[in-house]
Design an enzyme around this catalytic site. Sequence first.
Site, short mmCIF file in Angstrom:
data_model
loop_
_atom_site.label_atom_id
_atom_site.label_comp_id
_atom_site.label_asym_id
_atom_site.label_seq_id
_atom_site.Cartn_x
_atom_site.Cartn_y
_atom_site.Cartn_z
N HIS A 180 -1.82 -5.19 1.62
CA HIS A 180 -3.36 -5.81 1.64
C HIS A 180 -3.31 -7.52 1.03
CE1 HIS A 180 -7.39 -6.31 -0.85
NE2 HIS A 180 -6.76 -7.76 -1.89
N GLU A 221 -9.87 -9.80 -7.87
CA GLU A 221 -8.48 -8.89 -7.59
C GLU A 221 -7.02 -8.98 -8.51
OE1 GLU A 221 -10.21 -8.31 -3.08
OE2 GLU A 221 -8.05 -9.05 -3.37
N LYS A 259 0.74 -1.26 0.05
CA LYS A 259 -0.03 -0.12 0.22
C LYS A 259 1.28 1.07 -0.27
CE LYS A 259 -3.90 -2.48 1.83
NZ LYS A 259 -5.00 -2.18 3.22
N TYR A 318 -12.09 -1.28 -4.40
CA TYR A 318 -12.58 -1.81 -2.66
C TYR A 318 -14.50 -1.38 -2.08
CZ TYR A 318 -8.38 -2.10 -0.07
OH TYR A 318 -7.08 -2.56 0.05
N ASN A 342 -2.25 0.53 6.67
CA ASN A 342 -1.74 -1.39 7.58
C ASN A 342 -1.26 -2.11 6.01
OD1 ASN A 342 -3.50 -2.19 5.75
ND2 ASN A 342 -4.70 -2.72 7.61
P1 ATP Z 1 -7.02 -5.83 3.18
O1 ATP Z 1 -8.68 -6.15 2.43
O2 ATP Z 1 -6.56 -4.08 3.28
O3 ATP Z 1 -6.45 -6.85 2.81
P2 ATP Z 1 -8.35 -6.81 5.82
O4 ATP Z 1 -9.02 -8.01 4.99
O5 ATP Z 1 -7.35 -6.85 6.81
O6 ATP Z 1 -7.35 -5.98 4.28
P3 ATP Z 1 -11.00 -5.39 5.58
O7 ATP Z 1 -11.43 -5.41 6.62
O8 ATP Z 1 -11.21 -5.97 3.82
O9 ATP Z 1 -8.94 -5.79 6.35
O10 ATP Z 1 -10.72 -3.79 5.08
C1 ATP Z 1 -10.24 -3.36 4.16
C2 ATP Z 1 -9.00 -2.29 4.32
O11 ATP Z 1 -9.77 -1.02 5.01
C3 ATP Z 1 -8.21 -1.90 5.96
O12 ATP Z 1 -6.58 -2.85 5.17
C4 ATP Z 1 -7.91 -0.61 5.43
O13 ATP Z 1 -6.76 -0.66 5.36
C5 ATP Z 1 -8.68 -0.53 5.71
N1 ATP Z 1 -10.12 -0.42 7.36
C6 ATP Z 1 -10.18 -1.72 7.56
N2 ATP Z 1 -11.16 -1.10 9.05
C7 ATP Z 1 -10.69 0.53 8.93
C8 ATP Z 1 -11.26 0.82 10.01
N3 ATP Z 1 -11.77 1.14 11.21
N4 ATP Z 1 -10.68 2.51 10.33
C9 ATP Z 1 -10.24 2.82 8.95
N5 ATP Z 1 -9.54 2.42 8.24
C10 ATP Z 1 -10.00 0.98 7.82
MG MG Z 2 -9.88 -7.67 2.78
#
Ligand code: ATP
Ligand code: MG
Length: 138
Positions: free
Chosen positions: A116, A127, A10, A50, A113
Amino acid sequence: MSNRTFTMIKPDATAKGFTGGILEMMLKAGFSIKAMKWTKLSTEQAGAFYAIHKERPFYRELVEFMSSGPIVAAILEKENAVADFRTLIGATNPANAEEGTIRKKYAASVGENAVHGSDSDENAIIESNFFFSELERY
Ligand code: ATP
Ligand code: MG
């Protein structure tokens, strides 16, 4: 069960110079690269990628962040790729991520974070197709 997953490094991680360290962790964990590109998402593209999170309160912030700078997109291969890669990246919130995970080492916050990882075989295919043509995979 598929042996492929999709990942992005990211914008927070590319900006901080973590690209090489993150790729090294992926390779050391046994993933091999089937496709890879350095690119930058428009807000429209990040919004589409997303779209599943459209109703979540953080959607706008997520789209802004994911289009704020360059990313590395890649297709990775390994037995049990989706589940093993989720283990390697660690919890969404780095505060909850296990020692030895990519997010524990490189992620700053739940929003920024570092990486992804696809959450299912089905989404890994969707994706991967978002970023790569068949000609770009080897
Ligand atoms: P990713 O899909 O990016 O691998 P993930 O599957 O661990 O991450 P998801 O629940 O799919 O988590 O959320 C997608 C992304 O949205 C997260 O990686 C993060 O960047 C963002 N995100 C998730 N929760 C929050 C939150 N509470 N506040 C801000 N951003 C968030
Ligand atoms: Mg996710």
